[in-house]
Motif scaffolding. Structure first.
Motif, PDB file in Angstrom:
ATOM      1  N   SER A 164      38.517  35.748  46.528  1.00 47.37           N
ATOM      2  CA  SER A 164      39.060  34.403  46.332  1.00 47.37           C
ATOM      3  C   SER A 164      40.578  34.479  46.392  1.00 47.37           C
ATOM      4  O   SER A 164      41.152  35.530  46.076  1.00 47.37           O
ATOM      5  N   SER A 167      43.790  34.183  41.385  1.00 49.09           N
ATOM      6  CA  SER A 167      43.993  35.490  40.762  1.00 49.09           C
ATOM      7  C   SER A 167      42.817  35.854  39.858  1.00 49.09           C
ATOM      8  O   SER A 167      42.125  34.987  39.319  1.00 49.09           O
ATOM      9  N   GLY A 168      42.618  37.143  39.674  1.00 51.38           N
ATOM     10  CA  GLY A 168      41.456  37.630  38.946  1.00 51.38           C
ATOM     11  C   GLY A 168      41.483  37.366  37.459  1.00 51.38           C
ATOM     12  O   GLY A 168      40.430  37.374  36.812  1.00 51.38           O
ATOM     13  N   ASP A 169      42.664  37.147  36.873  1.00 49.11           N
ATOM     14  CA  ASP A 169      42.773  36.975  35.426  1.00 49.11           C
ATOM     15  C   ASP A 169      42.838  35.511  34.992  1.00 49.11           C
ATOM     16  O   ASP A 169      42.842  35.226  33.794  1.00 49.11           O
ATOM     17  N   SER A 208      37.333  34.145  33.978  1.00 44.17           N
ATOM     18  CA  SER A 208      38.140  34.613  35.097  1.00 44.17           C
ATOM     19  C   SER A 208      37.214  35.283  36.108  1.00 44.17           C
ATOM     20  O   SER A 208      36.044  35.561  35.826  1.00 44.17           O
ATOM     21  N   HIS A 209      37.737  35.561  37.284  1.00 44.99           N
ATOM     22  CA  HIS A 209      36.937  36.284  38.278  1.00 44.99           C
ATOM     23  C   HIS A 209      36.600  37.698  37.800  1.00 44.99           C
ATOM     24  O   HIS A 209      35.526  38.229  38.116  1.00 44.99           O
ATOM     25  N   HIS A 210      37.493  38.302  37.053  1.00 44.22           N
ATOM     26  CA  HIS A 210      37.181  39.626  36.499  1.00 44.22           C
ATOM     27  C   HIS A 210      36.049  39.526  35.474  1.00 44.22           C
ATOM     28  O   HIS A 210      35.179  40.404  35.421  1.00 44.22           O
ATOM     29  N   ALA A 213      32.899  39.251  37.462  1.00 43.25           N
ATOM     30  CA  ALA A 213      32.521  40.537  38.050  1.00 43.25           C
ATOM     31  C   ALA A 213      31.830  41.423  37.023  1.00 43.25           C
ATOM     32  O   ALA A 213      30.836  42.110  37.336  1.00 43.25           O
ATOM     33  N   ARG A 225      33.036  44.135  41.861  1.00 40.50           N
ATOM     34  CA  ARG A 225      34.444  43.920  41.541  1.00 40.50           C
ATOM     35  C   ARG A 225      34.953  42.685  42.270  1.00 40.50           C
ATOM     36  O   ARG A 225      34.370  42.225  43.257  1.00 40.50           O
ATOM     37  N   PHE A 226      36.068  42.169  41.767  1.00 42.76           N
ATOM     38  CA  PHE A 226      36.720  41.028  42.401  1.00 42.76           C
ATOM     39  C   PHE A 226      37.966  41.484  43.128  1.00 42.76           C
ATOM     40  O   PHE A 226      38.696  42.349  42.632  1.00 42.76           O
ATOM     41  N   GLN A 227      38.223  40.885  44.291  1.00 41.00           N
ATOM     42  CA  GLN A 227      39.442  41.186  45.044  1.00 41.00           C
ATOM     43  C   GLN A 227      40.129  39.881  45.423  1.00 41.00           C
ATOM     44  O   GLN A 227      39.548  39.039  46.109  1.00 41.00           O
ATOM     45  N   GLN A 228      41.357  39.713  44.967  1.00 42.17           N
ATOM     46  CA  GLN A 228      42.146  38.554  45.366  1.00 42.17           C
ATOM     47  C   GLN A 228      42.651  38.742  46.787  1.00 42.17           C
ATOM     48  O   GLN A 228      43.054  39.846  47.174  1.00 42.17           O
TER      49      GLN A 228
END
Length: 292
Positions: A164, A167-169, A208-210, A213, A225-228
């Motif tokens: 996405s 951001s992951g946080d 969050s995305h993290h 995940a 895992r998530f990757q921005q």
């Protein structure tokens, strides 16, 4: 008479399922009626065609009391506002000519605050146009859907990663389409409401995305895992897969608006907190899709 659009879509099909047992007369607008289950075709009246066709919409809304309206996405659209307005103008014309009493539309959190927000901005224009007719209107305002992750089942399955521009946080509300459909169905079956208002939908928690995940890893029993991805790279990836530049750029603009706090303007309340948690959704929806 209740009219339901997108009856074979992700949200519309669940709205239809929720009201089928009510005993109320139901009419649907469907491009391909054959995609409706046989038991549904036996129960509802079908108007064949598209909701961007003025004639089709006028026919469908004749004698209608309450309408569920959703603008279907089109990743090949050359203009996001143009695409949205093509599906809203026929509705507004039919509201006036057919004397529709109530409309429930699917919009987004952030109305009144989000600017330059791609598809979100276009859907807010829908809200404004529908309200300009004077019809009693409830604008359902959810955040991003959990079901959006189904578009990334393949990289989740094969690489253990999802992507996405956000951001992951950054924690945001997230909800399931089943909860949107349940609220829409409740409003369709309630003839006591009037006036115009927004209905915020926050899901049960901010994640969050993290966070997502970690929950996905636990449910799937494998690392995820998530990757921005930077905006321009995200647009390039989407266009390589057949999406128009306009639609892809709108998704990135929408993500930037979310990063700026578009979903934070409306505070969470007990009423806006819907029941389906992300872990439950992963167990019931994502895991079967990944393992299929």
């Amino acid at each position: 008479m209740i009219v339901i659009t997108t009856p074979t879509g992700q949200i519309g099909s669940q709205v239809l399922a929720n009201v089928l047992t009510s005993g109320e007369p139901i009419r649907v607008i469907a491009r391909e009626p054959s995609r409706l289950p046989p038991q549904v075709r036996e129960r509802v009246e079908i108007v064949r065609g598209s909701t961007d066709d003025v004639g089709v919409v006028n026919d469908a809304l004749t004698g209608a009391d309450t309408v569920f309206w959703l603008v279907p996405p089109n990743p090949r659209a050359r203009s996001i506002p143009g695409h949205t307005l093509d599906f809203v103008r026929p509705l507004c014309e039919a509201i006036t000519s057919q004397g529709v009493k109530r409309v429930i539309g699917v919009s987004s959190l952030g109305r009144g605050t989000a600017r330059n927000a791609g598809q979100i901005s276009a859907i807010f224009a829908m809200d404004d146009l529908v309200e300009s007719t004077g019809v009693s209107y409830r604008s359902l305002c959810p955040p991003g859907f959990m079901e959006n992750l189904l578009q990334q089942v393949e990289p989740i399955r094969s690489q253990g990663v999802f992507f996405s521009p956000v951001s992951g946080d950054h924690k945001v509300p997230v909800c399931s389409t089943r909860d949107i459909a349940a609220i829409a169905a409740e409003l369709l079956l309630d003839d006591s409401w009037s006036g115009q208002d927004s209905v915020p939908i926050h899901g049960p928690e901010d994640l969050s995305h993290h966070d997502m995940a970690e929950i996905m890893s636990q449910v799937l029993g494998r690392p995820v895992r998530f990757q921005q991805v930077p905006g321009d790279a995200y647009v390039a990836t989407l266009t390589r897969h057949g999406m128009t530049e306009a639609w892809a750029r709108g998704i990135v603009d929408m993500a930037a608006a979310v990063e700026r706090g578009a979903y934070d303007a409306e505070p969470r309340s007990p009423r806006s907190t819907t029941p389906t948690g992300f872990r439950q959704w992963c167990e019931e929806v994502l895991k079967p899709a990944v393992l299929a």
